[in-house]
Design a protein around this motif. Structure first.
Motif, mmCIF file in Angstrom:
data_model
loop_
_atom_site.group_PDB
_atom_site.id
_atom_site.type_symbol
_atom_site.label_atom_id
_atom_site.label_comp_id
_atom_site.label_asym_id
_atom_site.label_seq_id
_atom_site.Cartn_x
_atom_site.Cartn_y
_atom_site.Cartn_z
ATOM 1 N N PHE A 48 0.837 -1.199 0.000
ATOM 2 C CA PHE A 48 0.000 0.000 0.000
ATOM 3 C C PHE A 48 0.875 1.253 0.000
ATOM 4 O O PHE A 48 0.663 2.187 -0.779
ATOM 5 N N TYR A 49 1.875 1.265 0.869
ATOM 6 C CA TYR A 49 2.783 2.409 0.955
ATOM 7 C C TYR A 49 3.512 2.623 -0.371
ATOM 8 O O TYR A 49 3.567 3.744 -0.893
ATOM 9 N N ASN A 50 4.023 1.534 -0.926
ATOM 10 C CA ASN A 50 4.795 1.616 -2.165
ATOM 11 C C ASN A 50 3.945 2.153 -3.316
ATOM 12 O O ASN A 50 4.364 3.029 -4.075
ATOM 13 N N ILE A 51 2.736 1.638 -3.421
ATOM 14 C CA ILE A 51 1.862 2.060 -4.518
ATOM 15 C C ILE A 51 1.396 3.492 -4.287
ATOM 16 O O ILE A 51 1.340 4.299 -5.225
ATOM 17 N N TRP A 52 1.112 3.825 -3.041
ATOM 18 C CA TRP A 52 0.697 5.189 -2.738
ATOM 19 C C TRP A 52 1.808 6.185 -3.095
ATOM 20 O O TRP A 52 1.544 7.234 -3.689
ATOM 21 N N MET A 53 3.035 5.849 -2.763
ATOM 22 C CA MET A 53 4.158 6.735 -3.073
ATOM 23 C C MET A 53 4.367 6.834 -4.597
ATOM 24 O O MET A 53 4.737 7.882 -5.113
ATOM 25 N N THR A 54 4.110 5.711 -5.292
ATOM 26 C CA THR A 54 4.232 5.735 -6.755
ATOM 27 C C THR A 54 3.229 6.713 -7.360
ATOM 28 O O THR A 54 3.551 7.479 -8.268
ATOM 29 N N ILE A 55 2.019 6.687 -6.816
ATOM 30 C CA ILE A 55 0.959 7.532 -7.365
ATOM 31 C C ILE A 55 1.199 8.995 -7.014
ATOM 32 O O ILE A 55 1.046 9.891 -7.851
ATOM 33 N N SER A 56 1.578 9.263 -5.763
ATOM 34 C CA SER A 56 1.644 10.652 -5.307
ATOM 35 C C SER A 56 2.916 11.348 -5.778
ATOM 36 O O SER A 56 2.996 12.569 -5.739
ATOM 37 N N ARG A 57 3.898 10.568 -6.230
ATOM 38 C CA ARG A 57 5.096 11.184 -6.764
ATOM 39 C C ARG A 57 4.753 11.882 -8.084
ATOM 40 O O ARG A 57 4.005 11.321 -8.889
ATOM 41 N N PRO A 58 5.294 13.096 -8.305
ATOM 42 C CA PRO A 58 4.950 13.771 -9.551
ATOM 43 C C PRO A 58 5.414 12.988 -10.773
ATOM 44 O O PRO A 58 6.423 12.288 -10.730
ATOM 45 N N ALA A 59 4.658 13.111 -11.846
ATOM 46 C CA ALA A 59 4.993 12.409 -13.087
ATOM 47 C C ALA A 59 6.309 12.946 -13.643
ATOM 48 O O ALA A 59 6.622 14.118 -13.476
ATOM 49 N N PRO A 60 7.078 12.094 -14.290
ATOM 50 C CA PRO A 60 8.371 12.542 -14.804
ATOM 51 C C PRO A 60 8.202 13.533 -15.955
ATOM 52 O O PRO A 60 7.276 13.414 -16.752
ATOM 53 N N VAL A 61 9.067 14.535 -16.000
ATOM 54 C CA VAL A 61 9.037 15.471 -17.122
ATOM 55 C C VAL A 61 10.219 15.231 -18.046
ATOM 56 O O VAL A 61 10.241 15.691 -19.170
ATOM 57 N N ASP A 62 11.189 14.462 -17.522
ATOM 58 C CA ASP A 62 12.401 14.191 -18.283
ATOM 59 C C ASP A 62 12.080 13.302 -19.484
ATOM 60 O O ASP A 62 11.485 12.236 -19.346
ATOM 61 N N GLU A 63 12.456 13.737 -20.672
ATOM 62 C CA GLU A 63 12.176 12.964 -21.883
ATOM 63 C C GLU A 63 12.837 11.590 -21.835
ATOM 64 O O GLU A 63 12.264 10.603 -22.257
ATOM 65 N N GLY A 64 14.056 11.578 -21.311
ATOM 66 C CA GLY A 64 14.789 10.319 -21.251
ATOM 67 C C GLY A 64 14.083 9.310 -20.362
ATOM 68 O O GLY A 64 13.965 8.137 -20.700
ATOM 69 N N ALA A 65 13.581 9.823 -19.218
ATOM 70 C CA ALA A 65 12.878 8.931 -18.299
ATOM 71 C C ALA A 65 11.583 8.441 -18.936
ATOM 72 O O ALA A 65 11.209 7.286 -18.799
ATOM 73 N N ALA A 66 10.933 9.347 -19.660
ATOM 74 C CA ALA A 66 9.653 8.960 -20.275
ATOM 75 C C ALA A 66 9.849 7.841 -21.292
ATOM 76 O O ALA A 66 8.980 7.009 -21.474
ATOM 77 N N ALA A 67 11.024 7.826 -21.921
ATOM 78 C CA ALA A 67 11.284 6.786 -22.910
ATOM 79 C C ALA A 67 11.387 5.406 -22.275
ATOM 80 O O ALA A 67 11.272 4.400 -22.953
ATOM 81 N N ASP A 68 11.586 5.381 -20.951
ATOM 82 C CA ASP A 68 11.718 4.099 -20.259
ATOM 83 C C ASP A 68 10.380 3.498 -19.845
ATOM 84 O O ASP A 68 10.352 2.457 -19.218
ATOM 85 N N LEU A 69 9.304 4.223 -20.132
ATOM 86 C CA LEU A 69 7.996 3.733 -19.693
ATOM 87 C C LEU A 69 7.732 2.348 -20.268
ATOM 88 O O LEU A 69 8.027 2.096 -21.433
ATOM 89 N N PRO A 70 7.158 1.461 -19.447
ATOM 90 C CA PRO A 70 6.903 0.096 -19.935
ATOM 91 C C PRO A 70 5.945 0.089 -21.119
ATOM 92 O O PRO A 70 6.126 -0.654 -22.057
ATOM 93 N N VAL A 71 4.899 0.909 -21.052
ATOM 94 C CA VAL A 71 4.032 1.052 -22.217
ATOM 95 C C VAL A 71 4.099 2.517 -22.588
ATOM 96 O O VAL A 71 3.672 3.366 -21.835
ATOM 97 N N GLU A 72 4.651 2.809 -23.732
ATOM 98 C CA GLU A 72 4.946 4.203 -24.070
ATOM 99 C C GLU A 72 3.684 5.048 -24.083
ATOM 100 O O GLU A 72 2.755 4.736 -24.823
ATOM 101 N N PRO A 73 3.628 6.066 -23.259
ATOM 102 C CA PRO A 73 2.482 6.955 -23.326
ATOM 103 C C PRO A 73 2.863 8.325 -23.854
ATOM 104 O O PRO A 73 2.964 9.271 -23.091
ATOM 105 N N PRO A 74 3.104 8.460 -25.135
ATOM 106 C CA PRO A 74 3.360 9.806 -25.635
ATOM 107 C C PRO A 74 2.056 10.587 -25.660
ATOM 108 O O PRO A 74 2.027 11.753 -25.963
ATOM 109 N N ALA A 75 0.983 9.894 -25.327
ATOM 110 C CA ALA A 75 -0.357 10.449 -25.480
ATOM 111 C C ALA A 75 -0.594 11.780 -24.752
ATOM 112 O O ALA A 75 -0.973 12.747 -25.396
ATOM 113 N N PRO A 76 -0.343 11.859 -23.427
ATOM 114 C CA PRO A 76 -0.777 13.058 -22.720
ATOM 115 C C PRO A 76 -0.213 14.329 -23.326
ATOM 116 O O PRO A 76 -0.914 15.318 -23.499
ATOM 117 N N ARG A 77 1.054 14.269 -23.701
ATOM 118 C CA ARG A 77 1.717 15.453 -24.239
ATOM 119 C C ARG A 77 1.045 15.887 -25.556
ATOM 120 O O ARG A 77 0.592 17.020 -25.687
#
Lengths: 57, 566
Positions: free
Chosen positions: B530-559
């Protein structure tokens, strides 16, 4: 035909047996039908492709 | 810009704002109706415990209404949203599953401790074993398991059909309505309301409500499948549909009952005697089969190949085991009634089907493990995948044990003992909870567009806590159950029983303490999750392009999506 214990038992022991055998054969035929192979392979591979995070238009 | 804030702010207002004005209106109408029904129950049931439930229904409706009203004036959502899957109910369902999981497992540890130290009731009626125990069972099965099934089914359904959910209101109706049922169940038990049917304890009005919710759930499935863009329906959906459809049938038939009056919570079953027992265990065993097996196999067949990056070993085998499991489980329930007034041939029928069931069960477990064959390095490095592998192993163990225990001669030793409890928990902790945690760990970063979980080390910690807890629990109950069973059937030279009931309790006491420790370890793991998942959710989304490229399922969508709206 009365709905007593013997009737139910007889039905279960005859119809119950044969419909399960028929269904088993049907399932195996469906699973191994050569023409189905392609769509099964496609389905198995499609979920691990990466381009699925958006619905089809 | 407005869309950008929606993506960042995923609170209640953001979720309400994604509903169309018409959907918000319908939601308000449904909630007014629910509140009115609650007040009507409170009035009609005055002087009865039903009144308390009426107020709970009304209060529940008002809380949801308050969330709705906060966002009711939001502008109409952009048409662009139809280019995305609808995942808000899945996100809320994941969080609800985890909350119910921690509550349900906590109560489980409490009732385990109650058996070792009976004074822990504190002389309160609501804290007696008989009332707390169903809070545990319903809390973990329906609260934790059910919410996880609803959340993952919406995710899997959309991805495998490549179609968006048909509308945005009915998934919320199902998720929130289902949780109202769970709340009514748990609060009812604490007040002493029960039908005394295992896993079907809630009274008639809660049962009727669940029927409505469940029909809508099934319709969502059918409507989405009708919109599917994949010609073939992926096997995970078959399992999820079997889960929904058969649970509906089981629930309706087993809960056929006549209330004392419309203003009373108490009802009487339509069945009596051995017919009632057979109906209950036809339900009870199929609740295991279709709630705790078919639904979670749906999870297994999607998230395990997905996480491992490998297609399922044999798709054919998954189809054959699907039909085997669905059609054979139906007849296995009577093994719960060995050596009872149930006709002997019906008992034998249940026993034989339970044995045959080993074939499709092991086909599924083997299929999962063979999928991982060749990717063991991933299992070694990735605790999330290891959760799923362990689930498949425990599924194999528990189904073997179940078939074994269904044999009449074995059952004469095991029945009514703690062995049964051990068997159930090998399945519930080892199979159901492990596949759920594995799937949720995989799903959370995809849902919240995070590159990874907050901490991989905490997943590792959770894995070992869960495994240690399960092993301690199951071994304690095997020892306790077999000891108990053997003591019950030991006769002395005069042909009388050698041990009194109290003797068996004394012998079981150390195992009860061990079981509490095992449960505590498992609960600690759930809290870590619960703690781990909560921290995952509440942490701000990455803005770094390099980090975004590591996403397991690429979400270029929001941008891209945010720009499209500007």
């Amino acid at each position: 035909m009365s709905f007593d214990h013997d009737t139910v038992t007889g039905f279960a022991k005859s119809f119950g047996l044969f419909y399960l055998i028929a269904m088993s054969i049907g399932v195996i035929v469906y699973a191994y039908w050569p023409a189905n192979r392609k769509q099964f392979d496609h389905a198995a591979h499609s979920i691990i492709s990466d381009d699925e995070d958006r619905p089809c238009p | 810009m407005i869309q950008g804030t929606w993506i960042i702010q995923r609170g209640g207002v953001g979720m309400v704002a994604l509903l169309t004005a018409l959907e918000r209106t319908y939601a308000a109408i449904i909630l007014v109706f629910v509140i009115c029904v609650g007040v009507a129950m409170a009035v009609a049931g005055r002087g009865d415990l039903m009144a308390a439930h009426g107020w709970i229904v009304a209060l529940f409706g008002m809380v949801v209404m308050a969330v709705l009203l906060r966002g009711i004036d939001a502008p109409e959502p952009w048409e662009e949203r139809f280019r995305e899957y609808y995942d808000d109910p899945t996100k809320v369902g994941i969080i609800l599953a985890l909350i119910w999981g921690v509550i349900g497992m906590f109560v489980g540890v409490w009732v385990a401790a109650l058996l070792a130290w009976p004074d822990l009731t504190f002389d309160a009626a609501w804290a007696s074993f008989g009332r707390l125990r169903p809070v545990h069972t319903s809390g973990v099965i329906f609260g934790f398991g059910g919410n996880a099934l609803i959340a993952t089914s919406f995710h899997v359904l959309q991805r495998t059909t490549r179609a968006r959910l048909p509308d945005q209101l009915s998934p919320w109706f199902v998720l929130i309505g289902y949780n109202l049922f769970c709340v009514l169940a748990a609060t009812g038990y604490l007040m002493g309301l029960t039908q005394s049917k295992e896993y079907a304890e809630p009274e008639w009005y809660a049962d009727l409500w669940l029927v409505i919710v469940w029909v809508v759930y099934f319709l969502i499935y059918i409507r989405t499948l009708a919109r599917r863009r994949e010609p073939h329906i992926y096997v995970a959906n078959w399992y999820y549909m079997a889960f929904i459809l058969v649970v509906a049938i089981l629930h309706i038939v087993n809960n056929l009952a006549v209330p004392v009056s419309i203003g009373h919570a108490k009802s009487y079953s339509l069945f009596s005697g051995v017919q009632d027992a057979m109906t209950q265990w036809w339900y009870g065993h199929n609740a295991v089969a279709f709630f705790l097996t078919a639904g979670f196999l749906g999870m297994l067949y999607y998230y395990l190949p997905k996480r491992a990056g490998r297609p399922i070993y044999s798709y054919r085998m998954s189809i054959i085991s699907f039909w085997g499991i669905t059609f054979m489980y139906m007849w296995a329930g009577s093994h719960h009634l060995h050596y009872t007034a149930l006709p002997h041939w019906v008992q034998t029928l249940g026993m034989v089907f339970s044995l045959v069931l080993l074939v499709p069960s092991w086909a599924s477990a083997g299929n999962a493990l063979l999928t991982l064959n060749g990717a063991w390095h991933k299992v070694r490095d990735d605790a999330v995948l290891r959760f799923m592998m362990l689930a498949a192993i425990f599924y194999g163990i528990a189904t073997f044990e179940g078939s074994f225990m269904a044999i009449r001669a074995v059952n004469s030793l095991s029945h009514y003992t703690d062995w049964t409890v051990g068997h159930v928990h090998a399945g519930a902790l080892g199979w159901v909870a492990m596949i759920t945690f594995g799937s949720l760990y995989a799903l959370v970063p995809w849902m919240w567009k995070r590159p990874a979980l907050y901490s991989a080390r905490l997943v590792e910690l959770h894995f070992w806590l869960a495994l240690a807890g399960t092993v301690v629990y199951v071994f304690a109950m095997w020892n306790s159950g077999i000891t108990q069973g053997l003591m019950w059937r030991t006769y002395d030279q005069n042909g009388t029983l050698a041990y009194s009931f109290i003797d068996t309790l004394v012998a079981m006491h150390p195992y009860y303490i061990a079981r509490t420790v095992g449960g505590l370890l498992f609960l600690a793991g759930a809290v870590v999750a619960f703690y781990n998942i909560w921290m995952t959710i509440s942490r701000p989304a990455p803005v770094d392009e390099g980090a975004a490229a590591d996403l397991p399922v690429e979400p270029p969508a929001p941008r891209a999506w945010a720009q499209a709206g500007e």
